[in-house]
Design an enzyme around this catalytic site. Structure first.
Site, mmCIF file in Angstrom:
data_model
loop_
_atom_site.group_PDB
_atom_site.id
_atom_site.type_symbol
_atom_site.label_atom_id
_atom_site.label_comp_id
_atom_site.label_asym_id
_atom_site.label_seq_id
_atom_site.Cartn_x
_atom_site.Cartn_y
_atom_site.Cartn_z
ATOM 1 C CD GLU A 114 3.038 10.580 -1.809
ATOM 2 O OE1 GLU A 114 3.686 9.372 -1.747
ATOM 3 O OE2 GLU A 114 1.646 9.937 -1.263
ATOM 4 C CD GLU A 128 -3.169 -1.052 0.331
ATOM 5 O OE1 GLU A 128 -3.552 0.109 -0.242
ATOM 6 O OE2 GLU A 128 -3.686 -2.030 0.470
HETATM 7 P P1 NAD Z 1 8.217 4.960 4.870
HETATM 8 O O1 NAD Z 1 8.226 5.052 3.704
HETATM 9 O O2 NAD Z 1 9.015 5.641 5.178
HETATM 10 O O3 NAD Z 1 8.205 4.394 5.933
HETATM 11 C C1 NAD Z 1 6.992 3.633 5.703
HETATM 12 C C2 NAD Z 1 7.230 2.308 7.004
HETATM 13 O O4 NAD Z 1 8.295 1.263 5.986
HETATM 14 C C3 NAD Z 1 8.278 2.566 8.538
HETATM 15 O O5 NAD Z 1 7.400 1.691 9.283
HETATM 16 C C4 NAD Z 1 9.963 2.235 8.240
HETATM 17 O O6 NAD Z 1 10.234 2.344 9.108
HETATM 18 C C5 NAD Z 1 9.110 1.104 6.889
HETATM 19 N N1 NAD Z 1 10.542 0.963 6.321
HETATM 20 C C6 NAD Z 1 11.117 2.098 5.365
HETATM 21 N N2 NAD Z 1 12.244 0.941 4.622
HETATM 22 C C7 NAD Z 1 12.252 -0.193 5.118
HETATM 23 C C8 NAD Z 1 12.684 -1.329 4.545
HETATM 24 N N3 NAD Z 1 13.501 -1.133 3.093
HETATM 25 N N4 NAD Z 1 12.366 -2.498 5.127
HETATM 26 C C9 NAD Z 1 11.635 -2.731 6.257
HETATM 27 N N5 NAD Z 1 10.848 -1.289 6.554
HETATM 28 C C10 NAD Z 1 10.914 -0.365 6.186
HETATM 29 O O7 NAD Z 1 6.915 5.959 4.578
HETATM 30 P P2 NAD Z 1 6.348 7.294 5.511
HETATM 31 O O8 NAD Z 1 6.690 8.732 5.819
HETATM 32 O O9 NAD Z 1 6.155 6.860 6.914
HETATM 33 O O10 NAD Z 1 5.165 7.396 5.063
HETATM 34 C C11 NAD Z 1 4.716 8.310 4.004
HETATM 35 C C12 NAD Z 1 4.221 7.386 2.764
HETATM 36 O O11 NAD Z 1 3.633 5.983 2.832
HETATM 37 C C13 NAD Z 1 3.864 8.290 1.879
HETATM 38 O O12 NAD Z 1 3.836 7.452 0.662
HETATM 39 C C14 NAD Z 1 1.957 7.839 1.276
HETATM 40 O O13 NAD Z 1 1.377 7.404 0.324
HETATM 41 C C15 NAD Z 1 1.932 6.070 2.618
HETATM 42 N N6 NAD Z 1 0.794 5.327 2.763
HETATM 43 C C16 NAD Z 1 0.460 5.237 1.856
HETATM 44 C C17 NAD Z 1 -0.721 4.411 2.643
HETATM 45 C C18 NAD Z 1 -1.671 3.347 1.199
HETATM 46 O O14 NAD Z 1 -2.617 2.905 2.008
HETATM 47 N N7 NAD Z 1 -1.310 3.317 -0.017
HETATM 48 C C19 NAD Z 1 -1.239 4.817 3.442
HETATM 49 C C20 NAD Z 1 -0.883 5.574 4.244
HETATM 50 C C21 NAD Z 1 0.994 6.161 3.681
#
Ligand code: NAD
Length: 517
Positions: free
Chosen positions: A403, A269
């Protein structure tokens, strides 16, 4: 304690949720432990330190994974409606603790208190949905081509489900996954965002208490805490057949590859780049409400936030001016105060990304219609409050294609038929949410047709932002293709088995094949 914390009852909320100044961030059931680094959680609302959480080490993770795996073997034998009954009781607790949990979400993440309550309401709704589902995990029966044979399919629990979630929906996304996975008979290990660790601890405490009362084995609800490295323990762990990951496209690309390497399943997601098309037949008042809420709600930090508005040239100036006017009324400040519309960004890195987007759009030839900027002075001490901005831009600009997780809205024009607007709307790599504002049936149906929006969510006469429990939520293309929280999304948390039973004395083979001995 800061003034805001005192005035808005944060201390009391923390007490009700059993959150201490120092917390352990690893847990199987009610057993909290951890030996990793200390994560300090600062509120973007006032910059105050809310509490500390000790992160999970590899050794801690091993204990969690082992226990979850062992407990799954018992949990999978519970009848699904009995598992549903536990989720029903968990839901009672969420209803009881809705106000303090909603307040902690607001204070730790920075969204408005109303939106914090809304997030907890989503948890309640998905639990209701899951309880009903616990009596409906149906399989099909098929007619066998062989005489005296019966063929059917059944759904079995999958195993241990790993959940990785983003900071912007710090509690709802966990429950979208767990409520379904639990009734399906799975154990869940959750790594929430390192930016919102206290909400994760609060949720785990609620679940663990209810699970203990129901003698659910420890480990069916497990928590791990930390940054991407802790996430990697799970993505690389063969004992975890499904990883449900919510976050940026950058993260999704890495996670998908790690999980695919060991032939696991991923539910992704990821980010969106959502647009509203405004046709000559649109209701302008509703367009302004839907567009402005979509762009500035949660300070532009929803995956479904409106990033682009594509307006027909015949009404372009009228709609543009109405939106620009509406921005003048937006009140920015403490999100716990319901007089404010927009709270802070999550942290100073997010502020940098926001400023970078405004610079880039200007460099690429865009025109700023509503000036942005970082707010300073009383009430804005955290340094995370920014002004929602609007730029007139073109779809092909590099910055428009990305984004930016902040309140920056791009407005652009289309001319001629609605197909031209659909081409612009689809002309990005992301495919999460989309909307058309029109009272013209032909345009609306075209938008929803096979030649229309290529997104997972396509709305008519409502904006792009938000979604209801019950419909499958997720997006196409670089948004990752995952679906959760409704419809038949439960199937991803189970494994399908096709069974054929021969009740004759013979052994006929399929496709008429003969094998006489
Ligand atoms: P992010 O990608 O920085 O982090 C999300 C999660 O992934 C965190 O828990 C982080 O620790 C983990 N993570 C990061 N790299 C990883 C790796 N290599 N291996 C395992 N885990 C890892 O995102 P963010 O800044 O927390 O959130 C914003 C983003 O999330 C935006 O792009 C937003 O659109 C997206 N988002 C999507 C949905 C959806 O349902 N499509 C919902 C909410 C947020």
């Amino acid at each position: 304690m800061s003034n805001i914390s005192k005035e808005f009852g944060i201390d009391d909320a923390l007490k009700q949720l059993d959150i201490q100044k120092e917390n352990k961030g690893t847990s199987v059931g009610e057993n909290f432990f951890a030996s990793g680094e200390i994560i300090e959680s600062y509120s973007p609302v006032d910059g105050a330190l809310i509490g500390k959480v000790q992160a999970t080490t590899k050794e801690d993770y091993e204990k969690v994974a082992e226990t979850a795996h062992k407990s799954f073997k018992e949990w999978r034998t519970w009848p699904a409606p009995a598992r549903g009954e536990v989720v029903r009781q968990f839901n009672d607790e969420l209803r009881r603790l809705k106000a303090p949990l909603g307040k902690l979400v607001s204070y730790e993440m920075g969204k408005s208190y109303q939106e914090g309550l809304g997030e907890v309401q989503e948890m309640i709704d998905i639990c209701d949905f899951a309880v009903g589902l616990s009596r409906q995990l149906h399989g099909l029966t098929m007619h066998s081509e062989r005489p005296g044979h019966r063929m059917y399919e059944q759904w079995h629990p999958l195993g241990v489900v790993g959940i990785i979630s983003a900071f912007n929906f710090p509690v709802a996304v966990w429950s979208w996954n767990t409520a379904l996975a639990w009734v399906c008979g799975d154990a869940c290990i959750w790594k929430g965002s390192e930016k919102t660790p206290l909400t994760s601890v609060a949720c785990q405490k609620i679940a663990a208490r209810v699970f203990k009362e129901n003698k659910v084995p420890d480990g069916i609800s497990s928590l791990i805490t930390g940054d991407y490295k802790v996430g990697e323990y799970m993505t690389q762990d063969k004992r975890v057949p499904l990883i449900s990951a919510t976050g940026s496209i950058r993260m999704g690309r890495i996670v998908a590859q790690e999980v695919a390497k060991r032939l696991g399943k991923s539910l992704l997601e990821l980010g969106g780049n959502n647009a509203i098309i405004v046709t000559p037949d649109a209701d302008i008042k509703n367009t302004v409400i839907g567009g402005v809420f979509g762009a500035v709600g949660t300070c532009g930090q929803r995956c479904t936030s409106t990033r682009r508005i594509i307006i027909h040239d015949s009404i372009y100036d009228k709609v543009k001016n109405a939106i620009v006017d509406a921005y003048k009324q937006i009140k920015i400040g403490n999100p716990l105060d319901e007089n404010n519309h927009v709270g802070p960004l999550i942290d100073k890195d997010a502020v940098k990304n926001y400023l970078h987007a405004l610079e880039e759009v200007k460099k690429e030839g865009g025109t700023i219609l509503v000036e942005g900027g970082v707010l300073e002075g009383e009430g804005y001490e955290s340094g995370c409050y920014v002004k929602p901005a609007i730029a007139e831009a073109e779809n092909h600009f590099d910055i428009v294609q990305h984004e930016t997780f902040a309140p920056v809205l791009y407005i652009m024009k289309y001319s001629g038929e609605v197909d031209n607007a659909i081409e612009l709307q689809n002309g990005v790599v992301q495919g999460l949410s989309s909307a058309i504002m029109t009272n013209n049936l032909r345009e609306a149906e075209k938008f929803l047709s096979v030649e229309g929006s290529d997104c997972g969510i396509a709305n008519v006469n409502i904006g792009t932002s938000g979604a209801e429990i019950g419909g499958a939520f997720g997006g196409e293309k670089d948004t990752g293709g995952g679906r959760e929280s409704g419809s038949d999304a439960w199937k991803v948390y189970m494994r399908r088995q096709t069974n054929t039973i021969n009740y004759t004395k013979d052994l006929p083979l399929a496709q008429g094949i003969k094998f006489d001995l």
